[in-house]
Scaffold this active site. Structure first.
Site: not given
Ligand code: ARG
Ligand code: ASP
Length: 713
Positions: A219, A648, A84
């Site tokens: 990921d 991330s 991502h």
């Molecule tokens: N929750 C994670 C973060 O805050 C991953 C986000 C990307 N993945 C998604 N399915 N949108 O960034």
């Molecule tokens: N998914 C988050 C990021 O993209 C990481 C988190 O918020 O734990 O940095």
């Protein structure tokens, strides 16, 4: 209390961890809590994490393109980050015939690696505490004078330092401006795409599984840093050579066990661990619910059309994911703050501080007064901000509003105009005006019904009726240049944006007479007069008192070791591999497996489809050396590391500094860790290195990449 939770959590979580990590922690790498790290299991000297005299782990950790983290895993500059995080770059190399997001991409040799103009990685060459230089001569100064003096000092400090041509200095406040730190940064600019699994692996589970454990997502994506002949940063050139790092991370194949020590190195974006109870309570009961309520409506409206129309699905996939990402995090945050009684605990903590240091009471009284005074304005800001952000028709109108202002101020030169048109074209590319007219109509009704009365512009009551809005906004949208449906100069922004902008003054006149612009101007000007100035001037006073409160916490609670809130600078956090017990009688294990990936498989589904090849590997149990002793390939695992957005792509390391996982998410029962880390609920989620190597080797047949690495068995 501590003893009780100690006993309960001992079932699945070693007790020392729950105790040691009461407050979490994201430490400046030059000031880690070595004693605690050692007690929890670190086996190397903390100096090996950060050393400017010889190679150390920090030399393998970079900020990836200003947002995520990445790490070097070979002597040839091979870089690992999340799928991502590399998403936009993977997308930018995609065509209809060869969609790299869908199919994945694997260079067969360095010659096939793909350049990504504009993408950068930042190394941190050094960190220095510079508080005395930055705060010199600021005694007695307040608000604007204080800011001015600090900025002058920062500029002078930067000028006084001798650095290399490829280095820059960034000075950052810590502990709400009680301390300052300088970072020497080296930026590499030739970063090439090496490999990425298909989205059905790299984004497996998509929005449904986002922020969720048990998780089964691969990921990850891979890049490579290139440098000039002297191993120094250079613009892209085909003559550049793979970067030779001072240090790279060995990749561990060891099986994880619950309780294993782990630390995460990276660039966490923002936390607010030291707010007073009242601020936490406002977030939990007012701000988060307001923002969630706006996004509920936007997401539901988009989803209806995305489900019934494949083209809309593609157009809105990325936008939908971005709206949903924060929305889901806030929902977890509210639940977690409630369940962990964060405000109640903070209140008790405040009483304890006051009992030791009566001066704290004055600061807290002031903060309580200020937060209460700011509350209605802050609430209006939340509703307004979310409405304009999520109704793209209004986002566009806002852009055109700024355009009018710039033209009238004589500030719209050719270059600014070009940039502006490019940004607009980017928005129009994936914009469905008819669909967004619906979103806009509903969000305006929501705003008119929810925003505190005193903030609504005159006559705005008429937008309270959603059904009526759907008519009204569709009519305004249909005839407006702003949405790209109305024409100007015989063209629309879709057919020929240059023609629309050919005569700037005529366009300004057109926009000023546009009823949609009139509607938006009233909304915006209403917000600016009633709220904007007020909310910021109160915020300035809150910030000044928060700085005082922070200092008082540190001088009063002498036994506690404080770390500064995250601010996108390099940090180390540590914890233990652990499952969790987020709800009564619900226990999550710490590790998921390939068999679990297969359990979730839904053929043809846009979130849970899988590549044939992966299913074949599973059916044949062709796991090579990548399986655990239970015969299954480990996929994701959780630990108690205190992480946030920006972490991330961060490396998760073992006690010896070997890479054991790739951080990518948290479980949503613990996302309140941005405000109140709680070892009972807060878990970070990582991709297991064994899964990464399994995919590279068995799925992508790219052994040449593994051969570059130092694999620790
Ligand atoms: N929750 C994670 C973060 O805050 C991953 C986000 C990307 N993945 C998604 N399915 N949108 O960034
Ligand atoms: N998914 C988050 C990021 O993209 C990481 C988190 O918020 O734990 O940095």
């Amino acid at each position: 209390m501590i003893k009780r939770s100690f006993l309960l959590s001992a079932i699945i979580v070693p007790a020392v961890m729950a105790f040691a990590q009461q407050y979490g922690g994201m430490w400046i790498p030059t000031e880690v809590n070595e004693k605690e790290m050692k007690a929890m299991g670190l086996k190397i000297p903390a100096k090996q994490l950060f050393d400017t005299q010889k190679a150390s782990i920090k030399d393998a950790v970079v900020q990836f393109d200003g947002g995520c983290t990445a790490e070097i895993i070979s002597p040839k500059g091979l870089l690992l980050t999340n799928h991502h995080c590399g998403y936009d770059n993977i997308q930018s190399h995609s065509t209809v015939e060869n969609d790299l997001l869908t199919n994945g991409f694997w260079a067969k040799n360095m010659g096939e690696e793909l350049p990504n103009p504009g993408v950068t990685v930042d190394f941190i060459a050094d960190i220095k505490e510079v508080t005395s230089s930055i705060l010199a001569g600021t005694q007695g100064l307040e608000s604007a004078d204080l800011t001015k003096k600090i900025n002058e000092n920062i500029e002078n400090y930067k000028k006084s330092q001798k650095i290399e041509s490829y280095q820059t200095i960034s000075v950052k406040p810590m502990y709400y401006g009680n301390k300052y730190y300088a970072y020497i940064i080296e930026t590499y600019k030739d970063v090439r795409l090496v490999g990425a699994p298909p989205s059905s692996i790299g984004k497996y589970g998509s929005d449904t599984d986002n922020w969720v454990f048990p998780r089964h997502t691969g990921d990850f994506s891979m890049f490579r840093i290139y440098a000039d002949k002297n191993n120094k940063p250079a613009e892209y050139s085909k003559d550049n050579i793979p970067y030779k790092p001072k240090h790279f991370l060995p990749v561990s194949m060891k099986e994880k066990k619950e309780g294993d020590f782990t630390f995460v190195y990276g660039f966490p974006g923002r936390t607010q661990e030291y707010l007073p109870a009242i601020a936490v309570e406002k977030i939990r009961t007012e701000i988060d619910p307001a923002m969630i309520s706006v996004r509920d409506i936007a997401l539901k409206t988009l989803d209806e059309k995305m489900r019934s129309d494949a083209a809309t699905k593609i157009k809105y996939a990325s936008k939908y994911a971005s709206i949903a990402n924060s929305w889901k995090k806030w929902k977890g945050e509210v639940e977690g703050l409630t369940k962990s009684d964060a405000a109640g605990k903070k209140q008790k903590y405040e009483q304890m501080l006051i009992s030791k240091n009566p001066a704290v009471k004055t600061t807290l009284d002031e903060l309580n007064r200020l937060y209460n005074e700011q509350a209605p304005y802050a609430l209006n800001r939340a509703y307004y901000g979310e409405t304009v952000r999520n109704a793209e028709t209004l986002t566009l109108a806002n852009n055109y509003y700024n355009f009018i202002a710039a033209v009238e101020a004589g500030k719209m030169d050719a270059k600014t105009l070009e940039g502006f048109k490019n940004r607009l074209s980017g928005v129009y590319k994936d914009f469905d005006a008819e669909l967004d007219a619906k979103v806009t109509a509903k969000l305006l009704a929501h705003y008119a019904n929810k925003a505190p009365k005193q903030f609504l512009p005159a006559g705005f009551e008429q937008y309270k009726n959603e059904a009526q809005n759907l008519q009204t906004i569709e009519n305004l949208s249909k005839n407006s240049v702003i949405t790209g449906r109305g024409s100007m100069n015989g063209a629309t922004t879709y057919s020929d944006i240059n023609k629309v902008f050919a005569d700037q003054n005529a366009l300004v006149q057109n926009l000023k007479n546009d009823p949609l612009m009139k509607l938006f101007s009233a909304l915006r000007e209403g917000y600016m007069t009633s709220t904007d100035g007020k909310v910021s001037s109160l915020q300035q006073q809150i910030d000044a008192n928060q700085k005082k409160f922070m200092a008082q916490q540190m001088e009063t609670d002498k036994d506690r070791k404080f770390f500064p809130d995250a601010n996108s600078t390099l940090r180390v956090t540590y914890g233990k591999v652990a499952g969790s017990n987020p709800r009564d009688a619900l226990y999550y294990g710490y590790q998921t497996h390939l068999s679990g990936v297969i359990e979730k498989y839904i053929p043809g589904d846009y979130e849970f489809d899988l590549p044939k090849k992966l299913i074949e590997l599973y059916n044949k149990k062709d796991y090579g050396i990548y399986k655990n002793s239970n015969g299954d390939v480990p996929v994701n695992f959780t630990a108690t590391n205190h992480t946030t957005g920006g972490n991330s792509g961060s490396p998760a390391l073992d006690a010896y500094g070997n890479l054991i996982g790739l951080n990518f998410d948290r479980q949503w029962e613990g996302t309140m860790s941005d405000i109140n880390y709680d070892p009972k609920f807060s878990r970070n989620i990582m991709v297991d290195t064994k899964y990464i190597l399994f995919i590279i080797d068995k799925f992508a047949n790219s052994r040449w990449l593994i051969d570059e690495m130092k694999v620790v068995k």
